[in-house]
Design a protein around this motif. Structure first.
Motif: not given
Length: 636
Positions: A67-70, A426-431
């Protein structure tokens, strides 16, 4: 197997067909390497390749997207940096700290004292080596970059005397006051290298006595422990079971080390045998969970103190690229690690620093199995290491995009790159960065994919810039004004020679002794270039009007770096626009010996063992300390 089908399966699994090294050399991936890597990914290569490929493709099509929020687009950046601030701090190997009170290894109380010292001097962070859990059952396994589990802590960093039960336990007080025990402590403190087995023997003896005392007298504290333990979830239970099983089997057979050596019924964390063992050894499992509670509590207290002292970042932690194949993390997630049929290891192709390539002995995560696990192993270690941290350094950050896999028992030159879902990782790192208000620094040294640094920059990840690599194409050192803004700069790092060692060529001497050069011609070239580098460094200082008065520009007239020149080098770095400047005490105190020599074992070089020459209590009285600090503060 049909080679065409094998190649298609390899490509579908992210195995690159080729790569180019830093010199432009072309390296196609051999069919043998493809087979070995697919086998490490748990594929049964006795089956038909077309069937394997069809099954793989069908399985991947059914996986739901995160999901986007992840995920998030950009990492956290502290306001002071967003507003143009430039901060400095210290980077230390926690084990290396000497003090008059520790037990032969730096601990969390030493770290708290260092927070006070650095904060008082105006510093805003303390960088640390990875604090990951190692192997208390075998304390000779000491590399913080080859841990048992990256989501848990090394219990040897616990300050035993700061455990709440310490003051109340008369048996422990009596034991520690004995002449025998005090003599052992004195010997451990005096040694120039950390005696890990000696430290572990004393600390674990007393900690176990305190645990037994705590169980008998804890009262209300039991509830606090239970709440904390429940919050850690299944990961802690797996870890504590691993520790208990490992100790159990080692007690029966000292050669039974690592979960692959255990009886087969215990190798699966979800097996009935493991569940029955846990029920019958509940107290031992409590003991290992309790140790993690102590370590987490002491580290949390240091992080809180850093915030109280006004440090803008506080603790700056380090996430290793992988975990030891025999340890708890791989046991917990063995289906997701590349350990099939002999396995594969993360490493690096040949480059200027390691001309024979590297095999780090760490099994990588399998990209498609990581997706199938909804990235849980990756998310787990991210969040665990961003807790109690204002910044996180990701070791070998290129692993978000690709890792160099080396089949087990194969030269590193025969490895191949395997690609990962870069945007997702990279998105998970940023989250995680936003969730924990944690700055991210990517260690991007070595062979870097084209466009990779630009992607990190856009995501708000700081790059890593040791002075040794800050060069113009002609080899001269980069002027401070030309260094990047979104970066951490430093004189050196744990894997590079110290300033004094670089100046004196100690690293070249070590590589010569250990035969790490591929040829005598390469060795002679690097020795010649090092002589030029000494002149280039002095010239760079002169260009910035930082060369101390009376110091000749002829490097032959400066056989050793003086405290004044060391301070000038740090002023040079501090003059850059870089957001962060990291100072190593090994450089401040002109230590010659490198912390770690990549590609060597502990019997070749004392990696991860050297203590700093001066006790922490004496640092404020040392001219070299304030020479560097004053020089940095004048520029920042």
């Amino acid at each position: 197997m049909n080679e065409t089908a094998l190649e298609r399966l390899a490509e579908a699994c992210g195995i690159a067909r080729e790569y180019h090294d830093i010199w432009g050399g072309h390296h196609p991936t051999s069919a043998s390497t493809q087979r070995d890597l697919l086998a490490a990914m748990h594929f049964d290569l006795t089956r038909d390749a077309e069937e394997l490929l069809a099954e793989f493709a069908a399985a991947q099509r059914t996986l739901p997207a995160l999901p986007d929020e992840a995920m998030a687009q950009c990492c956290h950046l502290p306001a002071v940096l967003a507003e143009g601030g430039r901060l400095w701090g210290l980077s230390v190997q926690l084990y290396s700290l000497r003090s008059g009170r520790n037990w032969g290894i730096g601990d969390f109380t030493d770290l708290a004292a260092l927070v006070e010292l650095v904060a008082a001097a105006g510093g805003d962070f303390i960088g640390l080596n990875p604090l990951h859990a190692l192997f208390p059952d075998d304390p000779t396994r000491i590399s913080p970059y080859s841990p048992s589990h990256r989501a848990f802590l090394n219990v040897l960093y616990i300050d035993v005397e700061a455990v709440p039960e310490f003051a109340a336990c008369e048996a422990v007080q009596s034991r520690i006051a004995s002449a025998e025990f005090q003599a052992q402590l004195t010997a451990l403190r005096a040694q120039p290298l950390v005696d890990y087995p000696g430290v572990a023997r004393l600390k674990l003896e007393i900690l176990r006595a305190l645990f037994d005392f705590w169980r008998a007298h804890a009262g209300a504290c039991l509830a606090g422990f239970a709440v904390w333990r429940e919050a850690q979830g299944e990961a802690l239970e797996h870890f504590a079971r691993f520790e208990t099983l490992q100790a159990h089997f080692r007690a029966q057979d000292p050669d039974c080390w690592g979960w692959p050596a255990w009886p087969e019924e215990y190798r699966d964390p979800a097996s009935p045998a493991v569940a029955a063992f846990a029920e019958n050894h509940a107290v031992e499992i409590d003991w290992h969970a309790w140790l993690q509670w102590l370590a987490d509590s002491q580290l949390a207290a240091v992080a809180a103190r850093a915030r109280e002292r006004g440090m803008a970042i506080g603790l700056y932690r380090d996430l290793a690229v992988g975990a030891h194949p025999g340890g708890a993390e791989v046991w917990q997630w063995q289906d997701v690690f590349a350990i099939g049929n002999g396995g594969a290891h993360t490493g690096a192709p040949p480059d200027d620093l390691n001309l024979l390539g590297q095999d780090w002995g760490l099994p990588p995560l399998i990209p498609h199995r990581l997706r199938e696990a909804s990235y849980a192993p990756f998310i787990e270690v991210l969040h665990a290491n961003m807790r109690h941290a204002g910044a996180l350094r990701i070791d070998h950050v290129m692993g978000l995009s690709r890792l160099f896999w080396v089949p087990a028992d194969t030269p590193a030159t025969e490895g191949a790159y395997v690609h990962y879902p870069f945007a997702t990782l990279l998105g998970l790192v940023a989250r995680a960065s936003l969730d924990h208000a944690c700055l991210v620094i990517g260690e991007d040294l070595g062979t870097v994919p084209e466009g990779f640094r630009e992607r990190l920059f856009a995501a708000g990840v700081l790059s890593y810039h040791p002075l040794i690599f800050e060069r113009y194409p002609d080899g001269n050192f980069r002027l401070p004004v030309d260094m990047p803004r979104q970066a951490l700069v430093s004189a050196s790092t744990h894997d590079l020679p110290t300033l004094a060692g670089f100046w004196q060529g100690v690293d070249l001497e070590i590589r010569t002794r250990l035969m790490l050069f591929p040829s005598s011609a390469v060795r002679e070239r690097l020795i010649t270039e090092r002589g030029w580098d000494r002149g280039r460094l002095l010239w760079a200082l002169e260009r910035e009007n930082l060369l101390p008065t009376g110091v000749s520009k002829d490097p032959a007239a400066l056989p050793d770096l003086t405290p004044e020149v060391i301070a000038a080098i740090h002023a040079y770095l501090a003059r850059s626009p870089a957001m962060l400047l990291s100072i190593q005490p090994e450089d401040v105190f002109a230590c010659r010996d490198q912390i770690n020599v990549p590609g060597t074992l502990e019997d070749q070089h004392p990696n991860w063992q050297r203590k700093l020459p001066q006790p922490l209590e004496e640092w404020p009285m040392l001219p070299g300390w304030y020479a560097v600090i004053d020089a940095v503060r004048a520029e920042r």
